[in-house]
Design a protein around this motif. Structure first.
Motif, PDB file in Angstrom:
ATOM      1  N   UNK A   3      -2.878  12.205   2.064  1.00  0.00           N
ATOM      2  CA  UNK A   3      -3.023  11.094   1.272  1.00  0.00           C
ATOM      3  C   UNK A   3      -1.970  10.985   0.966  1.00  0.00           C
ATOM      4  N   UNK A   4      -1.067  11.589   1.630  1.00  0.00           N
ATOM      5  CA  UNK A   4       0.313  10.598   1.139  1.00  0.00           C
ATOM      6  C   UNK A   4       1.708  11.335   2.129  1.00  0.00           C
ATOM      7  N   UNK A   5       2.705  10.996   1.932  1.00  0.00           N
ATOM      8  CA  UNK A   5       3.453  11.590   2.675  1.00  0.00           C
ATOM      9  C   UNK A   5       3.749  12.944   2.883  1.00  0.00           C
ATOM     10  N   UNK A   6       4.396  13.315   3.908  1.00  0.00           N
ATOM     11  CA  UNK A   6       5.418  14.925   3.449  1.00  0.00           C
ATOM     12  C   UNK A   6       6.435  15.161   3.998  1.00  0.00           C
ATOM     13  N   UNK A   7       7.531  15.723   2.568  1.00  0.00           N
ATOM     14  CA  UNK A   7       9.117  15.166   3.641  1.00  0.00           C
ATOM     15  C   UNK A   7       9.625  17.083   3.402  1.00  0.00           C
TER      16      UNK A   7
ATOM     17  N   UNK B 254       0.772  -1.505  -0.147  1.00  0.00           N
ATOM     18  CA  UNK B 254      -0.365  -0.695   0.160  1.00  0.00           C
ATOM     19  C   UNK B 254       0.740   1.517  -0.410  1.00  0.00           C
ATOM     20  N   UNK B 255       2.060   1.217   0.106  1.00  0.00           N
ATOM     21  CA  UNK B 255       3.424   2.541   0.863  1.00  0.00           C
ATOM     22  C   UNK B 255       3.257   2.391  -0.697  1.00  0.00           C
ATOM     23  N   UNK B 256       3.600   1.467  -1.645  1.00  0.00           N
ATOM     24  CA  UNK B 256       3.957   1.495  -3.358  1.00  0.00           C
ATOM     25  C   UNK B 256       3.215   2.418  -3.917  1.00  0.00           C
ATOM     26  N   UNK B 257       3.099   3.554  -4.693  1.00  0.00           N
ATOM     27  CA  UNK B 257       2.471   4.026  -5.470  1.00  0.00           C
ATOM     28  C   UNK B 257       2.269   5.521  -4.354  1.00  0.00           C
ATOM     29  N   UNK B 258       2.407   5.621  -3.085  1.00  0.00           N
ATOM     30  CA  UNK B 258       1.404   6.803  -2.131  1.00  0.00           C
ATOM     31  C   UNK B 258       2.399   7.872  -3.017  1.00  0.00           C
ATOM     32  N   UNK B 259       1.942   9.102  -3.523  1.00  0.00           N
ATOM     33  CA  UNK B 259       2.320  10.051  -3.432  1.00  0.00           C
ATOM     34  C   UNK B 259       2.840  10.750  -2.657  1.00  0.00           C
ATOM     35  N   UNK B 260       4.541  11.614  -2.438  1.00  0.00           N
ATOM     36  CA  UNK B 260       5.186  12.094  -2.033  1.00  0.00           C
ATOM     37  C   UNK B 260       5.128  13.529  -2.061  1.00  0.00           C
ATOM     38  N   UNK B 261       4.608  14.763  -1.178  1.00  0.00           N
ATOM     39  CA  UNK B 261       4.521  16.461  -1.298  1.00  0.00           C
ATOM     40  C   UNK B 261       5.571  17.249  -0.557  1.00  0.00           C
ATOM     41  N   UNK B 262       5.778  18.062  -0.878  1.00  0.00           N
ATOM     42  CA  UNK B 262       6.388  19.229  -0.090  1.00  0.00           C
ATOM     43  C   UNK B 262       5.598  19.519   1.115  1.00  0.00           C
ATOM     44  N   UNK B 263       6.516  20.678   1.877  1.00  0.00           N
ATOM     45  CA  UNK B 263       5.292  21.057   2.741  1.00  0.00           C
ATOM     46  C   UNK B 263       5.094  22.342   2.402  1.00  0.00           C
ATOM     47  N   UNK B 264       4.715  22.268   1.114  1.00  0.00           N
ATOM     48  CA  UNK B 264       3.764  23.108   0.647  1.00  0.00           C
ATOM     49  C   UNK B 264       2.609  22.570   0.500  1.00  0.00           C
ATOM     50  N   UNK B 265       2.462  21.560  -0.099  1.00  0.00           N
ATOM     51  CA  UNK B 265       1.521  20.582  -0.292  1.00  0.00           C
ATOM     52  C   UNK B 265       1.562  20.740  -2.498  1.00  0.00           C
TER      53      UNK B 265
END
Length: 124
Positions: free
Chosen positions: A78-82, A17-28
């Protein structure tokens, strides 16, 4: 039978379920997605989220191992923020699919030093 808990109802998640999860910066802004996970065989800890961004239909795609500790799951996205932006990732250590397979090989320590050093993240 009890209803099946939704993904947001518990702390564990399957790697599939992690594979394919979007990754966003702090600004979205969407930076890419998690393509895979790199897991230490001995400790069982996730070392890197293998992030994919760039390329077209897999052509020219580069993979960026990002220390797992830098990713925060954000239910609202709906994803990770880095704490990274596209410019940081553009210059980050990245590998093609063949090089990626060598990350856990005999040169593991040098790869690890380069990756964790770039991000200023503590190893492990």
């Amino acid at each position: 039978m009890a209803p099946i808990a939704q993904e947001t109802d518990h702390a564990l998640i399957l790697s599939s379920r992690v594979n394919g999860t979007p990754v966003f910066d702090r600004a979205g802004n969407r930076l890419g997605h998690v393509d895979d996970l790199s897991i230490d065989k001995v400790s069982g800890r996730v070392l890197y989220a293998i992030m994919s961004f760039g390329g077209f239909l897999g052509i020219g795609e580069r993979f960026h191992p990002v220390p797992w500790g830098l990713l925060d799951y954000a239910p609202g996205h709906g994803g990770f923020v880095v704490p990274l932006d596209r410019n940081i990732l553009k210059d980050a250590p990245n590998y093609d699919a063949v090089e990626l397979r060598n990350l856990g090989g005999p040169s593991f320590r040098s790869y690890s030093d380069i990756i964790f050093g770039y991000y200023g993240a503590p190893p492990w």
